[in-house]
Write a protein that holds these residues in place. Structure first.
Motif, PDB file in Angstrom:
ATOM      1  N   THR A 117      10.659  12.660   7.104  1.00 41.52           N
ATOM      2  CA  THR A 117      11.505  13.041   5.423  1.00 41.52           C
ATOM      3  C   THR A 117      12.566  13.481   5.260  1.00 41.52           C
ATOM      4  N   LEU A 124      19.286   9.381   1.495  1.00 41.91           N
ATOM      5  CA  LEU A 124      19.016   8.879   0.048  1.00 41.91           C
ATOM      6  C   LEU A 124      19.779  10.103  -0.555  1.00 41.91           C
ATOM      7  N   SER A 137      12.930  12.294  -7.392  1.00 43.76           N
ATOM      8  CA  SER A 137      12.116  12.716  -6.290  1.00 43.76           C
ATOM      9  C   SER A 137      11.029  13.709  -7.042  1.00 43.76           C
ATOM     10  N   HIS A 171      -0.140   1.538  -7.548  1.00 38.82           N
ATOM     11  CA  HIS A 171       0.794   0.705  -6.671  1.00 38.82           C
ATOM     12  C   HIS A 171       0.672  -0.873  -7.214  1.00 38.82           C
ATOM     13  N   GLU A 180      10.280  -5.311  -4.562  1.00 38.68           N
ATOM     14  CA  GLU A 180      11.861  -4.879  -4.816  1.00 38.68           C
ATOM     15  C   GLU A 180      12.487  -5.714  -5.468  1.00 38.68           C
ATOM     16  N   ARG A 186      10.367  -0.129  -7.318  1.00 35.97           N
ATOM     17  CA  ARG A 186      11.243   0.261  -6.132  1.00 35.97           C
ATOM     18  C   ARG A 186      10.098   1.111  -5.262  1.00 35.97           C
ATOM     19  N   LYS A 187      10.127   0.736  -3.991  1.00 36.06           N
ATOM     20  CA  LYS A 187       8.973   1.457  -3.110  1.00 36.06           C
ATOM     21  C   LYS A 187       9.384   2.938  -3.055  1.00 36.06           C
ATOM     22  N   HIS A 188       8.485   3.690  -3.097  1.00 38.22           N
ATOM     23  CA  HIS A 188       8.470   5.072  -2.809  1.00 38.22           C
ATOM     24  C   HIS A 188       7.703   5.545  -1.694  1.00 38.22           C
ATOM     25  N   ARG A 189       8.120   6.570  -1.142  1.00 38.52           N
ATOM     26  CA  ARG A 189       7.516   7.456   0.079  1.00 38.52           C
ATOM     27  C   ARG A 189       6.421   8.465  -0.460  1.00 38.52           C
ATOM     28  N   LEU A 190       5.326   8.368  -0.092  1.00 40.80           N
ATOM     29  CA  LEU A 190       4.402   9.451  -0.461  1.00 40.80           C
ATOM     30  C   LEU A 190       3.853  10.191   0.805  1.00 40.80           C
TER      31      LEU A 190
END
Length: 212
Positions: A117, A124, A137, A171, A180, A186-190
């Protein structure tokens, strides 16, 4: 000035870890000259200048202005950020990899996720700053007290189910083409973490006492 700057360059990381330079960075949250810093840190101005040049060379301080005083030019510098965080990228060859762990209850997996992270957010934030765009974010931070280990396990299981349900709902897996390429997608990190809070003591406020 950034609120937090993530240091990725190993040489810059090494420079920032020097105790004197750390103190200088702390003082340079507000702009100052070598002469002013010398008084604050209790070192000769020449010594302070030596450290300032090293910090400036690694992009940790920046020139704010130059003031003419007779035949002397006084340089006023400022730290590039209020706080600094060293990215695992600085230790790339030995940085933790979340893919090495398969147990979601592993404390080491949590650390690897946290390291990732830091690494990804550093990149980013730098990219958003360069593009002069706001970075989207979201985070949740709180504390919860469990009556027992079984309650903690049950909570973790229910949380996993709830998060999975939300992921399935929102999703966009696409229909073949990469999401994309879809306008606005856009992909996001969870990442959701749960760990015991640190217990504080009178002499060691950060010492972990919980072995449950």
């Amino acid at each position: 000035m950034l609120d937090i700057e993530v240091i990725e360059d190993p040489a810059a990381a090494e420079a920032s870890l020097d105790p004197i330079r750390t103190r200088i960075l702390q003082e340079l949250v507000e702009p100052g000259s070598a002469t002013q810093l010398a008084v604050k840190v209790g070192l000769p101005r020449q010594k302070v200048n030596y450290h300032l040049k090293a910090l400036e060379r690694h992009g940790l301080v920046e020139l704010v202005e130059e003031r003419k005083k007779g035949n002397v030019t006084e340089r006023v510098l400022r730290a590039t950020a209020a706080s600094y965080l060293i990215s695992p990228v600085a230790l790339a060859s030995v940085a933790p990899d979340p893919r090495r762990f398969s147990d979601r209850f592993s404390a080491f997996w949590l650390l690897a996720l946290a390291a990732r992270t830091v690494q990804e957010m550093g990149k980013l934030i730098a990219g958003a700053a360069a593009a002069k765009k706001k970075l989207a974010s979201f985070a949740i931070d709180g504390e919860i007290t469990f009556r027992s280990a079984s309650d903690r396990a049950a909570f973790a299981e229910e949380l996993a189910v709830a998060v999975t349900r939300l992921v399935d709902k929102y999703h966009d897996g696409g229909t073949g083409a990469s999401t994309e390429t879809v306008s606005g997608a856009r992909k996001h990190r969870l990442v959701v973490v749960l760990h015991p809070a640190l217990k504080t003591t009178q002499h060691s406020p950060e010492k972990e006492q919980d072995n449950d």
